[in-house]
Design a protein around this motif. Structure first.
Motif, PDB file in Angstrom:
ATOM      1  N   VAL A 176      27.195 -68.849  94.264  1.00 19.07           N
ATOM      2  CA  VAL A 176      26.578 -69.851  93.392  1.00 19.07           C
ATOM      3  C   VAL A 176      27.649 -70.774  92.822  1.00 19.07           C
ATOM      4  O   VAL A 176      27.497 -72.009  92.817  1.00 19.07           O
ATOM      5  CB  VAL A 176      25.800 -69.164  92.250  1.00 19.07           C
ATOM      6  CG1 VAL A 176      25.339 -70.192  91.217  1.00 19.07           C
ATOM      7  CG2 VAL A 176      24.608 -68.402  92.808  1.00 19.07           C
ATOM      8  N   TYR A 177      28.724 -70.185  92.341  1.00 26.75           N
ATOM      9  CA  TYR A 177      29.796 -70.989  91.755  1.00 26.75           C
ATOM     10  C   TYR A 177      30.372 -71.960  92.779  1.00 26.75           C
ATOM     11  O   TYR A 177      30.581 -73.144  92.493  1.00 26.75           O
ATOM     12  CB  TYR A 177      30.888 -70.055  91.225  1.00 26.75           C
ATOM     13  CG  TYR A 177      32.160 -70.760  90.820  1.00 26.75           C
ATOM     14  CD1 TYR A 177      32.279 -71.366  89.580  1.00 26.75           C
ATOM     15  CD2 TYR A 177      33.241 -70.833  91.701  1.00 26.75           C
ATOM     16  CE1 TYR A 177      33.436 -72.022  89.209  1.00 26.75           C
ATOM     17  CE2 TYR A 177      34.402 -71.485  91.338  1.00 26.75           C
ATOM     18  CZ  TYR A 177      34.503 -72.078  90.100  1.00 26.75           C
ATOM     19  OH  TYR A 177      35.653 -72.730  89.750  1.00 26.75           O
ATOM     20  N   GLU A 212      16.852 -65.899  90.643  1.00 25.94           N
ATOM     21  CA  GLU A 212      16.741 -65.948  92.089  1.00 25.94           C
ATOM     22  C   GLU A 212      15.314 -66.248  92.509  1.00 25.94           C
ATOM     23  O   GLU A 212      14.353 -65.963  91.792  1.00 25.94           O
ATOM     24  CB  GLU A 212      17.205 -64.636  92.718  1.00 25.94           C
ATOM     25  CG  GLU A 212      16.419 -63.410  92.329  1.00 25.94           C
ATOM     26  CD  GLU A 212      16.995 -62.139  92.936  1.00 25.94           C
ATOM     27  OE1 GLU A 212      18.203 -62.131  93.261  1.00 25.94           O
ATOM     28  OE2 GLU A 212      16.236 -61.158  93.083  1.00 25.94           O
ATOM     29  N   ARG A 213      15.206 -66.829  93.690  1.00 26.76           N
ATOM     30  CA  ARG A 213      13.909 -67.085  94.302  1.00 26.76           C
ATOM     31  C   ARG A 213      13.929 -66.471  95.691  1.00 26.76           C
ATOM     32  O   ARG A 213      14.828 -66.776  96.497  1.00 26.76           O
ATOM     33  CB  ARG A 213      13.630 -68.584  94.397  1.00 26.76           C
ATOM     34  CG  ARG A 213      12.267 -68.906  95.026  1.00 26.76           C
ATOM     35  CD  ARG A 213      12.104 -70.382  95.340  1.00 26.76           C
ATOM     36  NE  ARG A 213      11.887 -71.154  94.121  1.00 26.76           N
ATOM     37  CZ  ARG A 213      12.553 -72.259  93.823  1.00 26.76           C
ATOM     38  NH1 ARG A 213      13.524 -72.682  94.616  1.00 26.76           N
ATOM     39  NH2 ARG A 213      12.274 -72.929  92.722  1.00 26.76           N
ATOM     40  N   LEU A 217      19.959 -65.918  95.135  1.00 23.48           N
ATOM     41  CA  LEU A 217      20.493 -66.226  93.812  1.00 23.48           C
ATOM     42  C   LEU A 217      20.817 -67.711  93.734  1.00 23.48           C
ATOM     43  O   LEU A 217      21.583 -68.244  94.551  1.00 23.48           O
ATOM     44  CB  LEU A 217      21.749 -65.396  93.546  1.00 23.48           C
ATOM     45  CG  LEU A 217      22.270 -65.426  92.106  1.00 23.48           C
ATOM     46  CD1 LEU A 217      21.296 -64.714  91.166  1.00 23.48           C
ATOM     47  CD2 LEU A 217      23.657 -64.770  92.017  1.00 23.48           C
ATOM     48  N   ARG A 218      20.252 -68.386  92.710  1.00 27.11           N
ATOM     49  CA  ARG A 218      20.391 -69.840  92.575  1.00 27.11           C
ATOM     50  C   ARG A 218      21.157 -70.264  91.328  1.00 27.11           C
ATOM     51  O   ARG A 218      21.505 -71.442  91.196  1.00 27.11           O
ATOM     52  CB  ARG A 218      19.004 -70.496  92.554  1.00 27.11           C
ATOM     53  CG  ARG A 218      18.095 -70.116  93.707  1.00 27.11           C
ATOM     54  CD  ARG A 218      18.600 -70.694  95.003  1.00 27.11           C
ATOM     55  NE  ARG A 218      18.455 -72.152  95.024  1.00 27.11           N
ATOM     56  CZ  ARG A 218      19.038 -72.947  95.927  1.00 27.11           C
ATOM     57  NH1 ARG A 218      19.820 -72.414  96.853  1.00 27.11           N
ATOM     58  NH2 ARG A 218      18.855 -74.249  95.900  1.00 27.11           N
ATOM     59  N   GLY A 219      21.376 -69.338  90.422  1.00 27.33           N
ATOM     60  CA  GLY A 219      22.110 -69.671  89.211  1.00 27.33           C
ATOM     61  C   GLY A 219      22.359 -68.423  88.391  1.00 27.33           C
ATOM     62  O   GLY A 219      21.742 -67.379  88.621  1.00 27.33           O
ATOM     63  N   ASP A 245      16.599 -77.445  89.301  1.00 29.67           N
ATOM     64  CA  ASP A 245      15.542 -76.456  89.109  1.00 29.67           C
ATOM     65  C   ASP A 245      16.128 -75.146  88.601  1.00 29.67           C
ATOM     66  O   ASP A 245      15.599 -74.529  87.659  1.00 29.67           O
ATOM     67  CB  ASP A 245      14.799 -76.230  90.427  1.00 29.67           C
ATOM     68  CG  ASP A 245      13.587 -75.326  90.252  1.00 29.67           C
ATOM     69  OD1 ASP A 245      12.971 -75.344  89.174  1.00 29.67           O
ATOM     70  OD2 ASP A 245      13.260 -74.595  91.205  1.00 29.67           O
ATOM     71  N   ALA A 246      17.223 -74.710  89.187  1.00 33.64           N
ATOM     72  CA  ALA A 246      17.851 -73.468  88.747  1.00 33.64           C
ATOM     73  C   ALA A 246      18.366 -73.605  87.320  1.00 33.64           C
ATOM     74  O   ALA A 246      18.247 -72.670  86.512  1.00 33.64           O
ATOM     75  CB  ALA A 246      18.988 -73.100  89.694  1.00 33.64           C
TER      76      ALA A 246
END
Length: 407
Positions: A176-177, A212-213, A217-219, A245-246
């Motif tokens: 993510v980072y 997460e979706r 993991l998105r954020g 969105d995240a």
């Protein structure tokens, strides 16, 4: 006196120096065992001993000052470069005001130059102190305080799920980072850094939650909660999201603490994504703009030749660099730029310079922290004429900077 890698058997004295310098309120016996050093950590000792003394002959009693650096690689003008992060500069009270820190920093810069580390960074305890040694501020950041219910305006509708993360999730967090930290001066984080500096704290470990979706993991957000039943504060050390969105989902997560905390503090926001710009009532938030880390060119020739510059610029100038600490940088250099690459050579003092620049200002120009126009209004940069100013402005364009790591 000289600087040497710190032997393992001198770590106790090293810790005592750091405890007194940075946490004297805890007394002489504060147990500092919670934060193991990441693999990139390089402690150094400044000894009152002959420079050629064998390591085995060094005595901890001869330590006069200590420091360390994190052997970072960071993005500079879109590419990865060595950027050692200087840290843990300390001396005991009985050894202060004797020039030990200055001499130690000089030795450290020489070590950096000799090992091909041509740039450096640090977080100062006092900006004026390190400005004397050639470092200059890179980026600012925003600290925003807001009541949690005000986050309703920027929070997303429920979607996906929140998950508690731990150090074994370091690779997911790093992914993510890496996707989100696209600004210059972003550090290429190691496993050790994430495990020991993101998931660990000086006194207590922080909470780390991700959004997460479908398992992606998105954020994530790193935070702690302080206070008592009368008043609590949730302080966010880091909020990183791959898209808007995240980010909105993570703000929803913080909003949902409104029954527990009185305020949410985002302690280090990137100036370009300040929360206050999105609030329905921006007056509900308090924003403090704070100075961030400092940068310094260690080796002018090596740094300017290593960093990629705008490909469509052409430049042929003489720069007179003023560096009171590093004699290899102090003097006039011919700077020729073409096709995004620079060629730098020392020239004679008899050639009139097109610009005279202090090492700190040149460091800011190189990383894109400040413009030629802004620095020319100060005493740190003097440009001979408009032609030289235009050429320097084209070569050293401003960049989006955000060094978020504290070290």
């Amino acid at each position: 006196m000289h600087l040497r890698p710190l032997p393992e058997e001198h770590r106790e004295t090293y810790r005592e120096f750091l405890d007194y310098a940075f946490r004297p309120e805890n007394g002489p016996d504060w147990p500092d065992e919670r934060l193991p050093d990441p693999e990139s950590y390089r402690p150094r000792g400044f000894y009152d001993a002959p420079r050629d003394a064998p390591v085995g002959d060094l005595d901890a009693a001869s330590l006069r000052a200590v420091c360390a650096f994190y052997d970072f690689t960071a993005r500079v003008r879109g590419e990865w470069h060595p950027l050692p992060g200087v840290s843990a500069v300390a001396s005991p009270p009985e050894a202060r005001r004797r020039g030990h820190i200055a001499a130690m920093l000089d030795d450290l810069l020489a070590e950096f130059r000799d090992t091909g580390r041509y740039l450096s960074a640090l977080w100062p305890f006092k900006y004026a102190f390190y400005r004397r040694f050639g470092w200059a501020t890179a980026n600012n950041y925003a600290k925003t305080t807001v009541p949690p219910d005000e986050l309703a305006a920027v929070a997303a509708d429920p979607d996906g799920e929140f998950v508690r993360l731990d150090a074994d999730d370091w690779a997911r967090v790093e992914g993510v980072y890496a996707a989100a930290a696209t600004a210059d001066l972003a550090v290429n984080r190691s496993e050790g850094w994430i495990r020991h500096r993101l998931f660990r704290g000086w006194d207590d470990d922080p909470f780390v939650y991700g959004w997460e979706r479908d398992g992606d993991l998105r954020g994530y957000v790193v935070y702690d909660v302080t206070g008592d039943w009368e008043s609590r504060t949730l302080t966010v050390a880091e909020l990183v999201a791959v898209d808007a969105d995240a980010r909105a989902q993570l703000l929803r997560f913080l909003r949902d603490h409104d029954s527990q905390v009185d305020e949410v503090v985002l302690s280090s926001e990137h100036a370009s994504t300040r929360l206050i710009d999105d609030l329905t009532d921006p007056r509900a938030a308090t924003v403090e703009i704070k100075p961030g880390p400092m940068v310094r060119i260690v080796d002018v020739s090596a740094a300017l030749e290593a960093v990629s510059l705008p490909a469509d610029t052409v430049c042929d100038l003489v720069l007179a660099v003023e560096d009171d600490r590093c004699d290899w940088n102090d003097g006039p250099f011919g700077l020729a730029v073409a096709d995004g690459e620079a060629s730098v050579e020392p020239v004679g003092d008899d050639i009139a310079p097109d610009a005279t620049v202090e090492i700190g200002a040149l460091s800011q120009l190189l990383v894109g922290a400040r413009s030629v126009e802004a620095l020319a209004r100060t005493e740190h940069l003097a440009v001979a004429d408009g032609r030289a100013a235009d050429a320097l402005d084209a070569v050293f364009s401003e960049r989006d900077l955000y060094l978020r790591e504290g070290f």
